[in-house]
Write a protein that holds these residues in place. Sequence first.
Motif, PDB file in Angstrom:
ATOM      1  N   ILE A   1       0.878  -1.176   0.000  1.00  0.00           N
ATOM      2  CA  ILE A   1       0.000   0.000   0.000  1.00  0.00           C
ATOM      3  C   ILE A   1       0.918   1.229   0.000  1.00  0.00           C
ATOM      4  CG2 ILE A   1      -1.806   1.263   1.227  1.00  0.00           C
ATOM      5  CD1 ILE A   1      -2.499  -1.426   2.638  1.00  0.00           C
ATOM      6  N   HIS A   2       0.729   2.116  -0.975  1.00  0.00           N
ATOM      7  CA  HIS A   2       1.611   3.280  -1.110  1.00  0.00           C
ATOM      8  C   HIS A   2       0.860   4.594  -0.981  1.00  0.00           C
ATOM      9  CE1 HIS A   2       5.367   1.586  -3.383  1.00  0.00           C
ATOM     10  NE2 HIS A   2       5.119   0.946  -2.255  1.00  0.00           N
ATOM     11  N   THR A   3       1.595   5.587  -0.545  1.00  0.00           N
ATOM     12  CA  THR A   3       1.088   6.952  -0.578  1.00  0.00           C
ATOM     13  C   THR A   3       2.144   7.818  -1.260  1.00  0.00           C
ATOM     14  OG1 THR A   3       0.143   8.732   0.746  1.00  0.00           O
ATOM     15  CG2 THR A   3       2.055   7.617   1.671  1.00  0.00           C
TER      16      THR A   3
ATOM     17  N   ARG B   1       7.391  11.655  -4.014  1.00  0.00           N
ATOM     18  CA  ARG B   1       7.911  10.287  -3.994  1.00  0.00           C
ATOM     19  C   ARG B   1       6.867   9.339  -3.434  1.00  0.00           C
ATOM     20  NH1 ARG B   1      13.461  10.703  -4.692  1.00  0.00           N
ATOM     21  NH2 ARG B   1      14.378  12.649  -3.982  1.00  0.00           N
ATOM     22  N   MET B   2       6.995   8.060  -3.835  1.00  0.00           N
ATOM     23  CA  MET B   2       6.108   7.031  -3.291  1.00  0.00           C
ATOM     24  C   MET B   2       6.682   6.526  -1.983  1.00  0.00           C
ATOM     25  SD  MET B   2       4.839   4.786  -6.473  1.00  0.00           S
ATOM     26  CE  MET B   2       6.425   4.063  -6.878  1.00  0.00           C
ATOM     27  N   ARG B   3       5.813   6.229  -1.066  1.00  0.00           N
ATOM     28  CA  ARG B   3       6.197   5.708   0.238  1.00  0.00           C
ATOM     29  C   ARG B   3       5.283   4.560   0.607  1.00  0.00           C
ATOM     30  NH1 ARG B   3       8.450   9.033   4.052  1.00  0.00           N
ATOM     31  NH2 ARG B   3      10.573   9.257   3.329  1.00  0.00           N
TER      32      ARG B   3
ATOM     33  N   LEU C   1      -2.811   8.031  -2.912  1.00  0.00           N
ATOM     34  CA  LEU C   1      -2.825   6.645  -2.426  1.00  0.00           C
ATOM     35  C   LEU C   1      -2.992   5.666  -3.582  1.00  0.00           C
ATOM     36  CD1 LEU C   1      -5.266   7.060   0.594  1.00  0.00           C
ATOM     37  CD2 LEU C   1      -2.859   6.371   0.760  1.00  0.00           C
ATOM     38  N   HIS C   2      -2.295   4.521  -3.495  1.00  0.00           N
ATOM     39  CA  HIS C   2      -2.483   3.464  -4.493  1.00  0.00           C
ATOM     40  C   HIS C   2      -1.999   2.136  -3.948  1.00  0.00           C
ATOM     41  CE1 HIS C   2       1.529   5.214  -5.119  1.00  0.00           C
ATOM     42  NE2 HIS C   2       1.911   4.006  -5.487  1.00  0.00           N
ATOM     43  N   ILE C   3      -2.453   1.062  -4.596  1.00  0.00           N
ATOM     44  CA  ILE C   3      -1.920  -0.265  -4.321  1.00  0.00           C
ATOM     45  C   ILE C   3      -0.788  -0.483  -5.314  1.00  0.00           C
ATOM     46  CG2 ILE C   3      -2.420  -2.740  -4.211  1.00  0.00           C
ATOM     47  CD1 ILE C   3      -3.939  -1.059  -2.140  1.00  0.00           C
ATOM     48  N   MET C   4       0.431  -0.766  -4.811  1.00  0.00           N
ATOM     49  CA  MET C   4       1.576  -0.955  -5.689  1.00  0.00           C
ATOM     50  C   MET C   4       1.727  -2.435  -5.999  1.00  0.00           C
ATOM     51  SD  MET C   4       3.827   1.445  -6.738  1.00  0.00           S
ATOM     52  CE  MET C   4       3.415   1.019  -8.404  1.00  0.00           C
ATOM     53  N   LEU C   5       1.567  -2.761  -7.283  1.00  0.00           N
ATOM     54  CA  LEU C   5       1.637  -4.154  -7.728  1.00  0.00           C
ATOM     55  C   LEU C   5       3.027  -4.388  -8.302  1.00  0.00           C
ATOM     56  CD1 LEU C   5      -1.854  -3.898  -9.428  1.00  0.00           C
ATOM     57  CD2 LEU C   5      -1.379  -5.196  -7.322  1.00  0.00           C
TER      58      LEU C   5
HETATM   59 CU   LIG Z   1       3.790   3.086  -5.425  1.00  0.00          CU
END
Ligand SMILES: [Cu+2]
Length: 148
Positions: free
Chosen positions: A72-74, A83-85, A105-109
């Motif tokens: 799970i990223h923000t 930047r993604m975290r 926010l996103h789900i990082m696959l």
């Molecule tokens: Cu990400």
Amino acid sequence: MHSITRFLFFLTLAVLLAACSPSSGEVEIIDPWTPEAPPGRMMAGFMQIDNHRADEIVLVDAESPQFGHVEIHTMVMEDGVMRMRRLEELRIPAGQTAMLEPGGLHIMLIEPLDDYPAGSLLDIELITGDGERIKLQSEVRPRTRPGG
Ligand SMILES: [Cu+2]
């Protein structure tokens, strides 16, 4: 109607309504989608998550059988750069909505195990702190070109 019949009718109606109402404890996933990515590259999962429950839900992890790793990223601003975290916890209070959308926010696959062109369906499970799994299918959509 006799009063007892009427009473039973309304009692039945009340029970049915209670069973159908969103407050009976549903987490609703609305319009889950994933922009198409070049083969081998990681992908993102976007969606709206509506918490119709009386309690906060806390998402702590995510998984997909189609990817080696999912997080799970923000997005955070660091030294003037976005930047993604990784997010340890995504908290959605009772009755609230979380928007997972481009730029936020996103789900990082991560580590795709195959190619997933537009039209593919990605099986994703969101995992709560209680170990509950919320299943959804994210549709891969063509990337829209800026200005096109
Ligand atoms: Cu990400």
